[in-house]
Design an enzyme around this catalytic site. Sequence first.
Site, PDB file in Angstrom:
ATOM      1  CD  GLU A   2      20.318 -68.449  38.268  1.00  0.00           C
ATOM      2  OE1 GLU A   2      19.161 -69.820  38.469  1.00  0.00           O
ATOM      3  OE2 GLU A   2      19.441 -67.684  39.195  1.00  0.00           O
ATOM      4  CB  CYS A  30      11.595 -64.231  30.921  1.00  0.00           C
ATOM      5  SG  CYS A  30      10.098 -64.673  31.161  1.00  0.00           S
ATOM      6  CB  SER A  61      10.041 -75.115  28.003  1.00  0.00           C
ATOM      7  OG  SER A  61      10.112 -74.986  29.006  1.00  0.00           O
ATOM      8  CB  CYS A  74      14.320 -70.787  36.211  1.00  0.00           C
ATOM      9  SG  CYS A  74      12.521 -71.375  35.985  1.00  0.00           S
ATOM     10  CB  CYS A 127       5.134 -66.875  35.087  1.00  0.00           C
ATOM     11  SG  CYS A 127       5.057 -67.200  33.099  1.00  0.00           S
ATOM     12  CG  ASN A 147      11.126 -75.284  42.313  1.00  0.00           C
ATOM     13  OD1 ASN A 147      11.557 -75.773  43.114  1.00  0.00           O
ATOM     14  ND2 ASN A 147      11.512 -75.511  41.017  1.00  0.00           N
ATOM     15  CB  CYS A 178      18.609 -76.109  32.736  1.00  0.00           C
ATOM     16  SG  CYS A 178      17.388 -75.429  32.734  1.00  0.00           S
ATOM     17  N   GLY A 237      14.339 -67.018  30.429  1.00  0.00           N
ATOM     18  CA  GLY A 237      13.370 -66.617  29.513  1.00  0.00           C
ATOM     19  C   GLY A 237      13.136 -67.476  28.712  1.00  0.00           C
ATOM     20  CD  GLU A 238       9.163 -68.053  25.683  1.00  0.00           C
ATOM     21  OE1 GLU A 238       8.532 -69.230  26.480  1.00  0.00           O
ATOM     22  OE2 GLU A 238       8.612 -68.797  24.688  1.00  0.00           O
ATOM     23  CB  CYS A 296       8.334 -67.221  36.772  1.00  0.00           C
ATOM     24  SG  CYS A 296      10.100 -67.931  35.999  1.00  0.00           S
ATOM     25  CB  SER A 323       5.218 -73.489  30.478  1.00  0.00           C
ATOM     26  OG  SER A 323       6.263 -73.497  30.860  1.00  0.00           O
ATOM     27  CG  LEU A 324      -2.014 -76.202  30.256  1.00  0.00           C
ATOM     28  CD1 LEU A 324      -2.105 -75.538  28.531  1.00  0.00           C
ATOM     29  CD2 LEU A 324      -1.797 -78.125  29.703  1.00  0.00           C
ATOM     30  CG  HIS A 325       2.476 -73.854  34.725  1.00  0.00           C
ATOM     31  ND1 HIS A 325       2.988 -74.904  34.824  1.00  0.00           N
ATOM     32  CD2 HIS A 325       3.053 -72.675  34.282  1.00  0.00           C
ATOM     33  CE1 HIS A 325       4.102 -74.916  34.431  1.00  0.00           C
ATOM     34  NE2 HIS A 325       4.222 -73.253  34.198  1.00  0.00           N
TER      35      HIS A 325
HETATM   36  N1  SAH Z   1      10.053 -69.426  28.987  1.00  0.00           N
HETATM   37  C1  SAH Z   1       9.456 -71.389  29.305  1.00  0.00           C
HETATM   38  C2  SAH Z   1      11.236 -71.805  29.757  1.00  0.00           C
HETATM   39  C3  SAH Z   1      11.686 -71.491  30.917  1.00  0.00           C
HETATM   40  S1  SAH Z   1      10.972 -72.064  32.831  1.00  0.00           S
HETATM   41  C4  SAH Z   1       8.933 -71.855  29.274  1.00  0.00           C
HETATM   42  O1  SAH Z   1       7.723 -70.736  30.448  1.00  0.00           O
HETATM   43  O2  SAH Z   1       8.576 -72.488  29.780  1.00  0.00           O
HETATM   44  C5  SAH Z   1      11.400 -73.512  32.380  1.00  0.00           C
HETATM   45  C6  SAH Z   1       9.985 -73.681  33.669  1.00  0.00           C
HETATM   46  O3  SAH Z   1       9.498 -74.304  35.256  1.00  0.00           O
HETATM   47  C7  SAH Z   1       8.380 -73.169  33.067  1.00  0.00           C
HETATM   48  O4  SAH Z   1       7.439 -74.495  33.127  1.00  0.00           O
HETATM   49  C8  SAH Z   1       7.671 -72.471  33.839  1.00  0.00           C
HETATM   50  O5  SAH Z   1       6.485 -72.409  33.893  1.00  0.00           O
HETATM   51  C9  SAH Z   1       8.564 -73.510  34.976  1.00  0.00           C
HETATM   52  N2  SAH Z   1       8.831 -72.775  36.595  1.00  0.00           N
HETATM   53  C10 SAH Z   1       8.528 -71.139  37.078  1.00  0.00           C
HETATM   54  N3  SAH Z   1       9.082 -70.393  37.721  1.00  0.00           N
HETATM   55  C11 SAH Z   1       8.291 -71.667  38.490  1.00  0.00           C
HETATM   56  C12 SAH Z   1       8.416 -72.705  40.284  1.00  0.00           C
HETATM   57  N4  SAH Z   1       8.521 -70.920  41.218  1.00  0.00           N
HETATM   58  N5  SAH Z   1       8.320 -73.741  40.318  1.00  0.00           N
HETATM   59  C13 SAH Z   1       7.899 -74.499  39.444  1.00  0.00           C
HETATM   60  N6  SAH Z   1       8.574 -74.226  38.322  1.00  0.00           N
HETATM   61  C14 SAH Z   1       8.495 -72.528  38.087  1.00  0.00           C
END
Ligand code: SAH
Length: 360
Positions: free
Chosen positions: A105, A125, A207, A349, A129, A306, A118, A175-176, A132, A230-232
Site C-alpha cells: 500500500e 514486516c 520512521s 498501514c 508489534c 487505529n 507514505c 515494513g521497517e 500493527c 516509534s516509542l509507544h
Molecule cells: N516500521 C516503522 C515504520 C512503519 S509503521 C516503525 O515502526 O516506525 C508507521 C507507524 O505506525 C509506526 O509508528 C507504528 O508503530 C504505527 N502503527 C502501527 N500500527 C498502528 C495502529 N494500529 N495504530 C496506530 N499506529 C500504528
Amino acid sequence: MEKVQSTTHVQGDGRARLYNFRQDELAKWFQSRGEPAYRGRQVFQWLYQHLAVTFDEMTNLPKPLRSRLAECAVIGTAQERLRQVSKVDGTVKFLLAWPDGVTVETVLMRHNYGNSVCVSTQVGCKMGCRFCASTLGGMIRQMTAGEMVEQLMFSARLLRQEGGRVSSVVLMGSGEPMDNYDEAMKFIDIIHDPDGLNIGLRHITVSTVGLVPGIVRLADDGRPVTLAVSLHAPTDELRSSMMPVNRAYPIAKLLDACRYYCRKTGRRISFEYALVGGKNDSLEHARQLASLVRDIPCHINLIPVNYVPERNLRRTPRDQVLAFQRELQAQGVNATVRREMGHDIAAACGQLRAEYAGRV
Ligand code: SAH
C-alpha cells in the site's frame, strides 16, 4: 555520504528497472551500452520531471535508441489493484501489485502545507508489534529502491493532473526501513536529486521501530532526514509487551542513539506514541514519558491507535488524548495529536492489504 551499492538494477526478465537507478548510475549504464553519459541525465529528467511512462514520450532521444530501450529496459512494473479515495479529506490509498504477486500500500495525504506520500519499504514486516496490521503475515520480501520510487510515482502522476506535486515523503507504510537500509537510502537519493523530484531531505521522514544500529548509521551517513522513532511506551516492561524489538534494544539504548542522532545532524527527533486504551494512556504514563525525553530535542506525535480487527485494541477517548497531551506540555515537552487522514478508507498501514488478502 555513504554510497550504497545495489544489485537490483536488473530483475526477472533481464530488463533494467529504470526506477532503480540514481542519476549517476543511469549515466554509467548508458556509457556501458556505448551511449553518451548525458543520455542518463535526459532519461532521468524524463522519468522525474515529465513523469514519463513510455520511451516514446522521450522525444529528445533518437528513435532507434527509444526502440532499443523498450527492449532492454522497463519504467514501471506495478499495477494498481485498488484505489480508495476518502470523501472526508481526499486521502488516496493505492494497493499496488508487482509481477511476482506481492502487494503493498501507498497513501497520498493532502495537508494545507503540501502533499505527503507514505511509502512501504517491505512487503509485510517481521518486527511483530502487537498493535500493527503490517506484521500479521510476517515479512514476505524487501521492496527495492525502484519499487519504493514507483509507489511514489502513482501519487506524483495523480497530483500532476491536478497541477500539484509531492512535497514530502514518509517511510511509514508497511515494513521497517532500517531492516532494508541500503534500498531505503538509495530511494532517498533518487527522490532527492534536484534534476528529478527534488524532494528536500527535511521533507523526508524515516520512521523506525527503534533499530539502534540503523539510527547510528543514519546519523553518520550524511543524509539529515527527519527521524521518527516509534516509542509507544515509557517503560521497558510495557514497551516489550507491545514491541518485541524492545528486548534487543531497550529504551535507554534507543534514547542514547536518538541523542546521538540529534548531536550529529542537528535535527529534532519525532517520537511516535500510539495511545492504546487502558494500556499506555494514563497521566502517569505521560509523566514518565516526559521525564524520559526531556533532555532530547524532540517532538511527540500522539496517535489515537487505529482499529485493527485482529488486534482487539481499545481506542483512548478523545478527552483522555487531550489530557495526555496537556500533561506532556505541562512537563515542558512538545506534543501534538496527529490529524487522522482517510479514516473512512482504513488508511492505516497494512489495513487495506490485509483486507484484500482476506477477500481473495
Ligand atoms: N516500521 C516503522 C515504520 C512503519 S509503521 C516503525 O515502526 O516506525 C508507521 C507507524 O505506525 C509506526 O509508528 C507504528 O508503530 C504505527 N502503527 C502501527 N500500527 C498502528 C495502529 N494500529 N495504530 C496506530 N499506529 C500504528
